[in-house]
Design an enzyme around this catalytic site. Sequence first.
Site, PDB file in Angstrom:
ATOM      1  CG  LEU A  68      -2.038  -1.085   1.152  1.00 38.13           C
ATOM      2  CD1 LEU A  68      -2.934  -0.995   2.380  1.00 38.13           C
ATOM      3  CD2 LEU A  68      -2.873  -0.975  -0.119  1.00 38.13           C
ATOM      4  NE  ARG A  98       2.457   8.259   7.396  1.00 37.46           N
ATOM      5  CZ  ARG A  98       2.273   8.178   8.707  1.00 37.46           C
ATOM      6  NH1 ARG A  98       1.686   9.186   9.361  1.00 37.46           N
ATOM      7  NH2 ARG A  98       2.652   7.112   9.382  1.00 37.46           N
ATOM      8  CG  HIS A 133       0.563  -4.083  23.910  1.00 36.95           C
ATOM      9  ND1 HIS A 133       0.261  -4.571  22.661  1.00 36.95           N
ATOM     10  CD2 HIS A 133       1.886  -3.753  23.887  1.00 36.95           C
ATOM     11  CE1 HIS A 133       1.341  -4.551  21.902  1.00 36.95           C
ATOM     12  NE2 HIS A 133       2.350  -4.054  22.611  1.00 36.95           N
ATOM     13  CG  ASP A 163      -6.320  -6.486  22.811  1.00 40.48           C
ATOM     14  OD1 ASP A 163      -6.268  -5.240  22.886  1.00 40.48           O
ATOM     15  OD2 ASP A 163      -5.309  -7.202  22.762  1.00 40.48           O
TER      16      ASP A 163
END
Length: 389
Positions: A68, A98, A133, A163
């Site tokens: 990408l 970006r 995390h 998570d």
Amino acid sequence: MDTPNTAPLAGVRILDLSRLLPGPLGAQYLADLGADVIKIEDTLAGDYAPPSLRAVCNRNKRGLRLDLKHPEGQAALAALARDADVVIESFRPGVAARLKADYQTLSQHNPGLVYCSITGYGQDGPQRDTAGHDLNYAAYAGVAEQMGCGPDQPALSNLPVADILGGSLTAVMGILAALYDAQRSGRGRYIDISIADGLLAAAVVPLATLNARGDTRPAGADALSGGLACYGQYRTQDGRYLAIAALEPKFWETLCRRLDRPDLLPLHRDGDPAQQERVRRELQALIGARPLAHWLGLLDDADCCVSPVLKLAESLAHPQFAARGMPRHADHGAYGRTAHIASPVKMSGFRFAIHRQAPLPGEHTDQILREAGYTEPDIASLTGRGIAL
């Protein structure tokens, strides 16, 4: 009348640009329900999750690798987005832009696109660029402080609650809501998921204590974390544990009578911490004198909310989960024999199945580019130059 085995998300296409756990697992939940999920990885490190984790977070997906950073890789992603319903990404804020993989860019090709960004702290606020995390998100959300046996014994769960609860499930909730609206309006939406926000929103039990008392209780001291003797885990003679959750009086009465301890009946939830500690010691002494099998035999037919504390392998072998079709196994040339846990969503007219093992990086690149309209020479050019692999 239900059509047998019709996946509720059949026809929905999802481009999964995420890595590691929150995004891939959320995308897998949707793949399990029938969505065509394409796992898109870069041509270098890709998704660097350990193989054992990758295997159980990416089933029922196809795999594609794209560079990408290259304009032709970005063009390929745009071509895929034209026919997609959802994009999921987990880059740090600003990275997708970006790479020309952001909502503003891709929605120009597809105004109905639902685009979900999953980050630790969201797209704005002073923490937006901070690395983190699961433990960090739990720490900021006031959840880590509530884990463990007490203020001097913090503990971590091997189930990464931030998570999965704050990231995967919160993202799926937002995606499904936006998909429903897109079907009505024809317009997609941008979804900004902060893992820390999602976990904070789930902290309703300590929030209730905060509202009632003006503060939370320390870890291990609230009603459902150790403050009540009738709700806890007790070590048995053979080093196993018995989970007692006799919160209601009828369950406590059944338990006390089955244990031949009617003297403990009036001490159920008396509001006296010292008395609760005494009851806890009495129960521990009693339960600790016999192995787990003894207590399971004694309490097997007693309706009092008592369970063995199982290890995961035992859970997967338990008749209840077997009857529900939850344990699954699959063989893969790269991942080997792998245990899986089925989708917990059961509904009429649909049966969960593992149609594909977690794809190897780029396993379906040619197939997916062909579906996006690329010719064989085009594909050979992209792969030959390392833009697609």
